[in-house]
Design a protein around this motif. Sequence first.
Motif, PDB file in Angstrom:
ATOM      1  N   UNK A 173       0.931  -1.169  -0.063  1.00 17.13           N
ATOM      2  CA  UNK A 173      -0.195  -0.112  -0.098  1.00 17.13           C
ATOM      3  C   UNK A 173       0.922   1.045   0.044  1.00 17.13           C
ATOM      4  N   UNK A 174       0.507   2.226  -0.563  1.00 21.28           N
ATOM      5  CA  UNK A 174       1.045   3.529  -0.836  1.00 21.28           C
ATOM      6  C   UNK A 174       2.008   4.077   0.544  1.00 21.28           C
ATOM      7  N   UNK A 196       8.986   3.307   2.821  1.00 19.30           N
ATOM      8  CA  UNK A 196      10.414   2.240   2.735  1.00 19.30           C
ATOM      9  C   UNK A 196      11.621   3.309   2.374  1.00 19.30           C
ATOM     10  N   UNK A 197      11.764   4.544   1.959  1.00 21.01           N
ATOM     11  CA  UNK A 197      12.697   5.217   1.712  1.00 21.01           C
ATOM     12  C   UNK A 197      12.698   6.696   2.170  1.00 21.01           C
ATOM     13  N   UNK A 198      13.796   7.489   1.973  1.00 21.54           N
ATOM     14  CA  UNK A 198      13.721   8.910   2.591  1.00 21.54           C
ATOM     15  C   UNK A 198      13.592   9.548   1.447  1.00 21.54           C
ATOM     16  N   UNK A 212       7.603   9.838   2.710  1.00 18.31           N
ATOM     17  CA  UNK A 212       8.455   9.013   3.104  1.00 18.31           C
ATOM     18  C   UNK A 212       9.002   8.884   4.524  1.00 18.31           C
ATOM     19  N   UNK A 213       9.993   8.316   4.594  1.00 10.84           N
ATOM     20  CA  UNK A 213      10.477   7.700   5.992  1.00 10.84           C
ATOM     21  C   UNK A 213      10.890   9.005   6.847  1.00 10.84           C
ATOM     22  N   UNK A 214      11.514   9.982   6.446  1.00 17.42           N
ATOM     23  CA  UNK A 214      11.690  11.088   7.207  1.00 17.42           C
ATOM     24  C   UNK A 214      10.941  12.397   6.965  1.00 17.42           C
ATOM     25  N   UNK A 215       9.667  12.235   6.336  1.00 15.52           N
ATOM     26  CA  UNK A 215       8.658  13.338   6.173  1.00 15.52           C
ATOM     27  C   UNK A 215       8.063  13.739   7.637  1.00 15.52           C
TER      28      UNK A 215
END
Length: 111
Positions: free
Chosen positions: A40-41, A47-49, A101-104
């Motif tokens: 899912x979105x 999964x990534x920065x 994203x992971x870091x958002x």
Amino acid sequence: MLKTLLLSALLAAFAFSGAQAHVYKGQKEYIKNCKECHAVGKDMANSKTQRDWEKLLSEQGTTLANLHLKNQEAEASHDYFSSRKYEKNVNHLLDFLKEFAKDSGNVPACD
């Protein structure tokens, strides 16, 4: 002179607004073309920065497209990544992936 300046500013604003990507359009693009093979979105984006997504989708998305096109397991996506539609919507897709994203620090309300 003032009319010319105002007209130029107005035209520039319209041109700039049309070039902007939109998160919701990227989410729709992801759901239509990526969700079948990927998670899912929110999980995929997470999964990534943001920087990782920018690298994968740099140069109008050629890096991400090439990853899919060279992978025989991703054969179902070859038509999409070779299409004009992908080129047209890659900026929206990037906006969506960077937004979550992971870091958002952002989490989508639903898929």
